[in-house]
Scaffold this motif. Structure first.
Motif, PDB file in Angstrom:
ATOM      1  N   GLY A 138       0.775  -1.233   0.000  1.00 56.07           N
ATOM      2  CA  GLY A 138       0.000   0.000   0.000  1.00 56.07           C
ATOM      3  C   GLY A 138       0.801   1.275   0.000  1.00 56.07           C
ATOM      4  N   ASN A 139       2.123   1.190  -0.084  1.00 62.19           N
ATOM      5  CA  ASN A 139       2.925   2.403  -0.215  1.00 62.19           C
ATOM      6  C   ASN A 139       2.883   2.955  -1.638  1.00 62.19           C
ATOM      7  OD1 ASN A 139       4.270   3.133   2.347  1.00 62.19           O
ATOM      8  ND2 ASN A 139       5.084   1.060   2.224  1.00 62.19           N
ATOM      9  N   LEU A 140       2.403   2.163  -2.597  1.00 61.53           N
ATOM     10  CA  LEU A 140       2.218   2.692  -3.944  1.00 61.53           C
ATOM     11  C   LEU A 140       1.149   3.776  -3.904  1.00 61.53           C
ATOM     12  CD1 LEU A 140       2.162  -0.665  -5.958  1.00 61.53           C
ATOM     13  CD2 LEU A 140       4.105   0.859  -5.607  1.00 61.53           C
ATOM     14  N   THR A 141       1.159   4.653  -4.884  1.00 58.94           N
ATOM     15  CA  THR A 141       0.184   5.743  -4.887  1.00 58.94           C
ATOM     16  C   THR A 141      -1.235   5.199  -5.051  1.00 58.94           C
ATOM     17  OG1 THR A 141       0.268   6.078  -7.274  1.00 58.94           O
ATOM     18  CG2 THR A 141       1.875   7.301  -5.935  1.00 58.94           C
ATOM     19  N   GLN A 142      -2.197   5.991  -4.623  1.00 62.70           N
ATOM     20  CA  GLN A 142      -3.590   5.598  -4.746  1.00 62.70           C
ATOM     21  C   GLN A 142      -3.964   5.362  -6.205  1.00 62.70           C
ATOM     22  OE1 GLN A 142      -6.170   8.079  -2.472  1.00 62.70           O
ATOM     23  NE2 GLN A 142      -8.038   7.042  -3.105  1.00 62.70           N
ATOM     24  N   ASP A 143      -3.471   6.224  -7.106  1.00 57.99           N
ATOM     25  CA  ASP A 143      -3.776   6.070  -8.527  1.00 57.99           C
ATOM     26  C   ASP A 143      -3.188   4.782  -9.089  1.00 57.99           C
ATOM     27  OD1 ASP A 143      -5.193   8.408  -8.565  1.00 57.99           O
ATOM     28  OD2 ASP A 143      -3.592   9.619  -9.447  1.00 57.99           O
ATOM     29  N   LEU A 144      -1.945   4.467  -8.692  1.00 57.71           N
ATOM     30  CA  LEU A 144      -1.305   3.261  -9.215  1.00 57.71           C
ATOM     31  C   LEU A 144      -1.997   2.010  -8.678  1.00 57.71           C
ATOM     32  CD1 LEU A 144       0.851   2.056 -10.962  1.00 57.71           C
ATOM     33  CD2 LEU A 144       2.486   2.279  -9.080  1.00 57.71           C
ATOM     34  N   LEU A 145      -2.368   2.018  -7.396  1.00 58.46           N
ATOM     35  CA  LEU A 145      -3.085   0.879  -6.825  1.00 58.46           C
ATOM     36  C   LEU A 145      -4.427   0.675  -7.523  1.00 58.46           C
ATOM     37  CD1 LEU A 145      -2.276   1.524  -3.072  1.00 58.46           C
ATOM     38  CD2 LEU A 145      -1.554  -0.464  -4.396  1.00 58.46           C
ATOM     39  N   ALA A 146      -5.137   1.789  -7.755  1.00 58.47           N
ATOM     40  CA  ALA A 146      -6.423   1.693  -8.452  1.00 58.47           C
ATOM     41  C   ALA A 146      -6.226   1.166  -9.873  1.00 58.47           C
ATOM     42  CB  ALA A 146      -7.109   3.053  -8.474  1.00 58.47           C
ATOM     43  N   GLY A 147      -5.137   1.581 -10.511  1.00 56.34           N
ATOM     44  CA  GLY A 147      -4.847   1.111 -11.853  1.00 56.34           C
ATOM     45  C   GLY A 147      -4.578  -0.378 -11.905  1.00 56.34           C
ATOM     46  N   ILE A 148      -3.833  -0.884 -10.931  1.00 55.38           N
ATOM     47  CA  ILE A 148      -3.565  -2.320 -10.865  1.00 55.38           C
ATOM     48  C   ILE A 148      -4.866  -3.083 -10.648  1.00 55.38           C
ATOM     49  CG2 ILE A 148      -2.457  -4.127  -9.498  1.00 55.38           C
ATOM     50  CD1 ILE A 148      -0.173  -2.135  -8.959  1.00 55.38           C
ATOM     51  N   ALA A 149      -5.703  -2.560  -9.742  1.00 56.94           N
ATOM     52  CA  ALA A 149      -6.953  -3.246  -9.410  1.00 56.94           C
ATOM     53  C   ALA A 149      -7.901  -3.332 -10.603  1.00 56.94           C
ATOM     54  CB  ALA A 149      -7.638  -2.542  -8.243  1.00 56.94           C
ATOM     55  N   SER A 150      -7.844  -2.347 -11.489  1.00 57.79           N
ATOM     56  CA  SER A 150      -8.779  -2.309 -12.612  1.00 57.79           C
ATOM     57  C   SER A 150      -8.166  -2.783 -13.932  1.00 57.79           C
ATOM     58  CB  SER A 150      -9.325  -0.884 -12.803  1.00 57.79           C
ATOM     59  OG  SER A 150      -8.271   0.027 -13.101  1.00 57.79           O
ATOM     60  N   ASP A 151      -6.871  -3.050 -13.957  1.00 62.59           N
ATOM     61  CA  ASP A 151      -6.184  -3.436 -15.187  1.00 62.59           C
ATOM     62  C   ASP A 151      -6.541  -4.873 -15.572  1.00 62.59           C
ATOM     63  OD1 ASP A 151      -4.426  -4.060 -17.238  1.00 62.59           O
ATOM     64  OD2 ASP A 151      -2.716  -3.061 -16.299  1.00 62.59           O
TER      65      ASP A 151
END
Length: 287
Positions: A138-151
């Motif tokens: 969870g140290n990744l940015t919120q945008d990057l985490l959201a991107g991984i979750a939706s990719d």
């Protein structure tokens, strides 16, 4: 060497001050201060290596003296570093914590370089034909985490999600509807994700599953821990131990659980092994 687990997230120096004294605001006590390789992704990778796995790291490390020293230290531990992004202009990140006889007193995580690097840390995935567990911290940015979750590229992937801290737990909300993600949280973090306090780990784990999460593991310190999965929920009581260190305990739990499953353990056995690993860790000698 070919990795059998990828760890994406913070790779940095941990500066930890520890004392056996009970501490509060303004305490000034004798103790020891150490600098060791750390960060959620690295802690999980180091523990996974100790349990027989071959981890590769996806993160950012600066091309500064601290970064060179960190890379050398990590390679001595047998971890794969060729997947790290080495930045010319970003410094190596650092985490600082103070621990007393009464637990964690305070901590500051300076993961600004990881946040600034953004999706550059994911570039090695383009060249890796990898089907094993992928740890995301969870140290990744919120945008990057959201991107991984939706990719769509991560659909069906064995994602293992670790919150960096309660303060960053809500960054993980996009994973609650991911079809193959396993979330590892403590009871406080589960409450933050569920927008309300939870009475115990089994209740929280089931509630996270009800939100659409594939699988949830919830710990609660010395109290009952639980794993809610598509087939139901299992729980286990941690062994009672004298706590001498806390930083990295959750990472050890997660790595031990992943390694147990890689060795074929079922839900009950994997949870029990992870709790025993965490108990051994927190009761161990201080650095």
């Amino acid at each position: 060497m070919t990795p059998d687990i990828l760890c994406i997230g913070s790779v940095l120096w941990d500066i930890i001050g520890r004392s056996n004294a009970h501490m509060g605001k303004g305490s000034d006590v004798p103790g020891r201060i150490t600098r060791i390789p750390g960060g959620v992704a690295l802690n999980i990778a180091m523990a996974a290596k100790a349990y027989g796995m071959t981890p590769a790291l996806l993160s950012v490390v600066g091309r500064d003296a601290e970064g060179d020293e960190l890379i050398a230290a990590v390679e001595r531990l047998g971890l794969l570093t060729h997947t790290l992004y080495r930045s010319e202009d970003l410094p190596t990140d650092v985490y600082m914590a103070v621990e007393g006889g009464n637990g964690l007193i305070a901590a500051i995580a300076d993961a600004h370089s990881l946040e600034a690097a953004g999706d550059k840390v994911l570039r090695p995935l383009e060249d890796l034909d990898f089907t094993g567990p992928i740890v995301v911290d969870g140290n990744l940015t919120q945008d990057l985490l959201a991107g991984i979750a939706s990719d769509p590229e991560f659909d069906g992937t064995d994602l293992r999600i670790a919150p960096a801290s309660p303060g960053k737990a809500e960054r993980l909300l996009p994973f609650l509807t991911h079809g193959s993600a396993t979330l590892y949280v403590n009871l406080e973090e589960a409450g933050l994700l569920l927008h309300g306090p939870q009475p115990d780990a089994p209740t929280a784990a089931v509630a996270l599953r009800a939100r659409g999460l594939y699988r949830a593991l919830v710990t609660d310190g010395p109290n009952l821990a639980a794993c809610a999965h598509p087939g139901g929920v299992v729980s286990s009581q941690p062994r009672n131990v004298m706590v001498t260190r806390v930083t990295g305990a959750g990472d050890t739990f997660m790595a031990a659980h992943i390694a147990a499953e890689a060795q074929g353990a079922d839900h009950d056995t994997a949870l029990a092994r992870a709790l025993e690993a965490a108990a051994t860790y927190v009761s161990g000698d201080t650095y």
